[in-house]
Design an enzyme around this catalytic site. Structure first.
Site, PDB file in Angstrom:
ATOM      1  N   CYS A  28       0.830  -1.200   0.000  1.00 52.82           N
ATOM      2  CA  CYS A  28       0.000   0.000   0.000  1.00 52.82           C
ATOM      3  C   CYS A  28       0.873   1.262   0.000  1.00 52.82           C
ATOM      4  CB  CYS A  28      -0.980  -0.045   1.171  1.00 52.82           C
ATOM      5  SG  CYS A  28      -2.303   1.180   1.010  1.00 52.82           S
ATOM      6  N   HIS A  51      -3.676  -5.163   0.187  1.00 50.39           N
ATOM      7  CA  HIS A  51      -3.201  -5.584   1.512  1.00 50.39           C
ATOM      8  C   HIS A  51      -3.301  -7.091   1.688  1.00 50.39           C
ATOM      9  CE1 HIS A  51      -2.758  -1.746   3.725  1.00 50.39           C
ATOM     10  NE2 HIS A  51      -3.647  -1.307   2.860  1.00 50.39           N
ATOM     11  N   GLU A  94      -2.119  -8.878   3.942  1.00 52.34           N
ATOM     12  CA  GLU A  94      -2.172  -9.289   5.352  1.00 52.34           C
ATOM     13  C   GLU A  94      -3.568  -9.167   5.976  1.00 52.34           C
ATOM     14  OE1 GLU A  94      -1.307  -6.386   4.335  1.00 52.34           O
ATOM     15  OE2 GLU A  94      -2.251  -4.973   5.690  1.00 52.34           O
TER      16      GLU A  94
END
Ligand SMILES: *[C@@H]1O[C@H](CO)[C@@H](O)[C@H](O)[C@H]1NC(C)=O
Ligand SMILES: *[C@@H]1O[C@H](CO)[C@@H](O)[C@H](O)[C@H]1NC(C)=O
Ligand SMILES: *[C@@H]1O[C@H](CO)[C@@H](O)[C@H](O)[C@H]1NC(C)=O
Length: 306
Positions: free
Chosen positions: A122, A232, A234
């Site tokens: 990001c 993202h 994660e």
């Protein structure tokens, strides 16, 4: 009070690939550079590690305002750099300064045959683009809470990042809305294409669109082990706030683990190390225990430093 206390890190995923080759460093240490701190994690074989993802004010045992000499010493002790998401000035913040120092060291090291990988997520992608282009080419997009399928480019299949991903996972990534986008700024395909510096440096692996502007969502450097995603990976496994753009499907979680695992496998090719084991012990994130914050922020767990 909160300001003084809070230095928050979301736990992100790093599935450590099981490697057996003697040439691999099976105890890679990765620095996660954040707004107020650097977080150091060790991934060893078969472990499932958390690394911090996002941060609030103040600082820690290893501060973001270190001298260039300090960063140099740290650089030669660690095996990879993670530039996470966040919301800082990409040209004037301490984060951008530290990123530039590590980036320049990494360029020099890799050129000299000393392998050192960098990952940007990001804002990390955005920061890398600013460092490589030597200017901020980002543009406003309507992408603040949306899950999208990746528009993979022909280069994706043979890319270092994706080539060992399972075929069915690549199909999931291409067809299902499983990559979480939470960004206001993007690197448009248009600006990328007009920048000789960026085009020479990065290969575009996927793009996305907010309906109007097409932007780069995944890229890897041609000649350096530098990787960046605007999405993202994660969030699907470590963030549980219920909001648009969040995805917890099996495919999304697999994408998260394959992505983290890939970067750790790159870090295993680096042989930097702390000069004294004691120094490494003192720097590791294991010295701190994350706290469950029960819905008081977007994140699930937070590290408190100081
Ligand atoms: C870095 O920040 C800390 C805390 O704000 C401060 O005590 C320290 O003097 C600063 N160091 C440098 C080199 O500016
Ligand atoms: C291109 O970059 C400039 C900054 O140099 C920015 O103002 C502009 O919005 C960008 N345009 C697109 C289409 O990305
Ligand atoms: C799914 O992705 C498409 C783009 O391919 C997008 O237009 C749509 O808004 C996304 N849907 C959701 C629920 O995020």
């Amino acid at each position: 009070m909160l300001r003084a206390l809070l230095c928050a890190c979301l736990l992100a995923a790093h599935l450590c690939a099981a490697g057996t080759s003697r040439t691999l460093n099976l105890r890679p240490v990765i620095v996660n550079l954040t707004k107020c701190s650097m977080v150091i994690t060790r991934c060893n074989r078969k472990c499932l590690e958390g690394t911090s993802q996002n941060l609030a004010p103040t600082s820690i045992w290893m501060r973001i305002n270190l001298t260039e000499t300090d960063y140099r010493n740290i650089f030669f002790s660690i095996n990879g750099l993670l530039l996470p998401g966040g919301n800082v000035d990409l040209e004037t913040s301490q984060f951008s300064r530290a990123s530039r120092i590590f980036y320049d060291l990494a360029l020099r090291a890799n050129k000299a045959g000393d392998f050192f990988p960098i990952w940007g997520t990001c804002q990390g992608l955005q920061q890398l683009s600013v460092l490589t282009a030597d200017q901020n080419l980002l543009t406003d997009t309507d992408t603040e809470a949306v899950a999208l399928p990746l528009n993979l480019t022909p280069a994706a299949e043979s890319s270092r990042l994706f080539r060992n991903f399972p075929k069915d996972l690549m199909q999931n990534l291409a067809e299902e809305n499983i990559t979480s986008n939470f960004h206001r700024w993007s690197l448009s395909v248009q600006n990328f294409s007009q920048s000789a510096l960026l085009k020479r440096f990065y290969k575009v692996l996927s793009t996305n669109s907010d309906g109007e502007k097409e932007f780069i969502s995944t890229m890897e450097a041609h000649r350096y082990p530098f990787y960046a995603v605007q999405w993202h990976p994660e969030k699907s496994s470590f963030e549980w706030t219920d909001k648009p753009g969040m995805v917890h499907s099996t495919a999304a979680v697999r994408a998260s683990f394959y992505t983290g695992g890939f970067f750790v496998s790159e870090a295993m090719k680096s042989h930097h190390r702390f000069s004294r084991p004691r120094q490494e012990e003192e720097a590791l994130i294991y010295n701190f225990a994350p706290v469950y914050i029960r819905g008081r922020a977007a994140f699930v767990q937070i590290y408190y430093f100081d």
